[in-house]
Design an enzyme around this catalytic site. Structure first.
Site, PDB file in Angstrom:
ATOM      1  N   GLU A 244       0.893  -1.177   0.000  1.00  0.00           N
ATOM      2  CA  GLU A 244       0.000   0.000   0.000  1.00  0.00           C
ATOM      3  C   GLU A 244       0.920   1.212   0.000  1.00  0.00           C
ATOM      4  OE1 GLU A 244      -3.269   0.009  -0.096  1.00  0.00           O
ATOM      5  OE2 GLU A 244      -3.727  -2.079   0.360  1.00  0.00           O
ATOM      6  N   CYS A 278      -2.513   9.089   2.584  1.00  0.00           N
ATOM      7  CA  CYS A 278      -2.132   8.559   1.267  1.00  0.00           C
ATOM      8  C   CYS A 278      -3.205   8.835   0.217  1.00  0.00           C
ATOM      9  CB  CYS A 278      -1.844   7.078   1.368  1.00  0.00           C
ATOM     10  SG  CYS A 278      -3.165   6.187   2.204  1.00  0.00           S
TER      11      CYS A 278
END
Ligand code: NAD
Length: 471
Positions: A244, A278
């Site tokens: 990720e 993010c």
């Protein structure tokens, strides 16, 4: 100052007498804790413990796993206030938000797996075959600092639920909530060795973890640069990887959208956790004829977000997590000025009254060129790029025009049209007209944003190998 000079290995707290790493308070810069800069040997001991424990935990019953997760869930709820304050101090997220997100989400995610486990199909029939889903083995979990416990939970909970054993290397910048997790798990019925925590630098303990032959999977959240190193290391002995990584997500505002609502939604998302998210919507794509109005609306919203002490209930924008992150963001703001984009709000100077701690001004640039570094690189701070476009095709091209593909948003008065455009975005998730965050929806990236998915059944499947018995 909290002395956390210890690691959790094979069900024991093991004291550490070597070098330590200072943990700083984001709002003041003061040292608030120290954790071990552990060596490769400690990591090897933890991997050996996880490897030993795998033989029995992989055979554990569903009831055993559910019982441990129930105990964990109760512990996370009980210590939520402490978790929120710890992460607020380390990362700088305002306490009100930290209570809901940094402390609330870990318990919510654990609950989703508790709800799912009783009915999860660990085996199914396909013709004359019984298809079994078996735990992958020892999992190395490596996590970043921006949502430190949430990112750990997204790995540790489904890994344990799948029957895997775990070695966790948390971020050395925000490690304290991982210690709280270890304390909670220590008080559950989890057998020794199933969960291990080793704290230290990426280049030493992280490196040992990603290269060790007894680790069969690395689940990583962090920068694309480190993810690339992990993918290379994992290829050497065909470890499984779940990555990720970074993002540069676009919020596409279509001409018929409610501009004020769309700008407000984009700004709130962009500034969450001071932009250290993010999935932050850091590129706002607006029709060229609405560019100036959109900039004015964004500037007004940013002006209201004056940074303040994250421990105060009324603060909405906190500092960044570290001096290094603050300096990096200020360098990007200077770059934006050098590249010739229009500075609409904020700037590189320290905000007034914030002489201690890692504060930066929430900053908006207008007329940003889509191919510029400012519009292409992940800044990870409170910086919004407003990018004008001429038609829908160009908007989609710009939105898809970075190496990343983590998140996005589309705004339109026509719900079908918004969905159609959302379906053309090359990203793991898209928020349509401000759709709500869903902890059961798959989360992950296209391209350089990631490999694999977390959350829900997709997050559990990452930790399972498939075996078919032909009967
Ligand atoms: P980072 O890559 O610097 O560090 C992440 C972790 O990797 C840390 O624990 C670090 O110690 C470890 N590490 C560093 N070098 C290593 C090495 N050589 N070998 C093994 N481990 C190593 O990332 P960061 O600065 O902590 O986090 C910010 C980044 O994380 C941003 O790019 C952000 O977008 C990304 N992120 C992604 C998601 C997502 O779900 N996609 C979520 C949060 C953050």
């Amino acid at each position: 100052m909290k002395d956390l000079s210890k690691n959790y290995i094979n069900g024991q707290w093991v004291n550490w007498a070597g070098d330590t790493i200072d943990v700083h308070e984001a709002g003041t810069g003061e040292v608030i804790a120290k954790v071990p800069a552990s060596g490769r040997e400690e990591m090897e001991q933890a991997i050996a413990a996880a490897d030993d424990a795998f033989a029995t935990w992989s055979e554990s019953t569903l009831e055993q796993r559910i019982k441990v997760l129930e105990q964990l869930h109760a512990g996370l709820k009980e210590r939520a206030g402490e978790i929120a304050e710890t992460v607020c101090r380390e990362v700088g997220m305002p306490i009100k938000l930290a209570t809901g997100i940094q402390a609330g989400l870990p318990a919510t995610i654990t609950k989703t797996y508790l709800n799912m486990l009783p009915d999860f199909p660990f085996s199914e029939q396909s013709g004359n075959s019984e298809v079994q889903y078996a735990p992958v083995g020892v999992v190395g979990c490596i996590t970043p600092w921006n949502y430190p416990l949430h990112q750990v939970i997204l790995k540790v909970v489904p890994a344990i639920a799948a029957g895997c054993t775990v070695v966790l290397k948390p971020s050395e910048i925000a490690p304290q909530s991982a210690y709280i997790l270890a304390e909670i798990l220590d008080g559950t019925d989890l057998p020794k060795g199933v969960f291990n925590l080793v704290c230290g630098e990426g280049q030493t303990v992280g490196d040992t973890l990603i290269k060790h032959p007894d680790v069969r999977m690395v689940s990583f959240t962090g920068s694309t640069r480190t993810g690339n190193l992990i993918a290379h290391a994992a290829a050497d002995d065909f470890k499984r990887i779940a990555l990720e990584m970074g993002g540069k997500s676009a919020s596409v505002i279509l001409p018929d959208a409610d501009l004020a609502a769309a700008v407000k939604g984009t700004v709130n998302n962009c500034l969450l956790n001071s932009g250290q998210t993010c999935t932050a919507l850091t590129r706002m794509l607006v029709p060229a004829e609405q560019h100036d109005e959109a900039c004015e609306l964004a500037a007004a919203a940013f002006a209201k977000m004056t940074p303040g002490n994250p421990l105060e209930e009324t603060t909405r924008l906190g500092p960044l997590a570290s001096a290094q992150q603050r300096d990096k963001v200020i360098d990007y703001i200077k770059l934006g000025i050098e590249e010739g984009h229009t500075l609409v709000a904020g700037g590189p100077e320290a905000p007034e009254g914030c002489d201690k701690g890692y504060f930066v001004k929430a900053t908006v640039f207008g007329n940003v060129k889509p191919d510029s570094r400012l519009a292409q690189e992940e800044i990870f701070g409170p910086v919004l790029c407003v990018i004008p476009y001429n038609d829908e095709a160009e908007a989609i091209r710009i939105a898809n025009g970075t190496q990343y593909g983590l998140s996005g948003a589309v705004w339109s008065a026509d719900a079908d049209k918004a969905k159609k455009v959302a379906s053309k975005l090359r990203t793991g998730q898209v928020f349509v007209n401000g759709g709500a965050f869903n902890p059961m929806a798959p989360f992950g990236g296209f391209g350089h944003s990631g490999i694999g998915r977390e959350f829900g059944k997709w997050g559990l499947e990452e930790f399972l190998e498939v075996r078919s018995l032909q009967l």
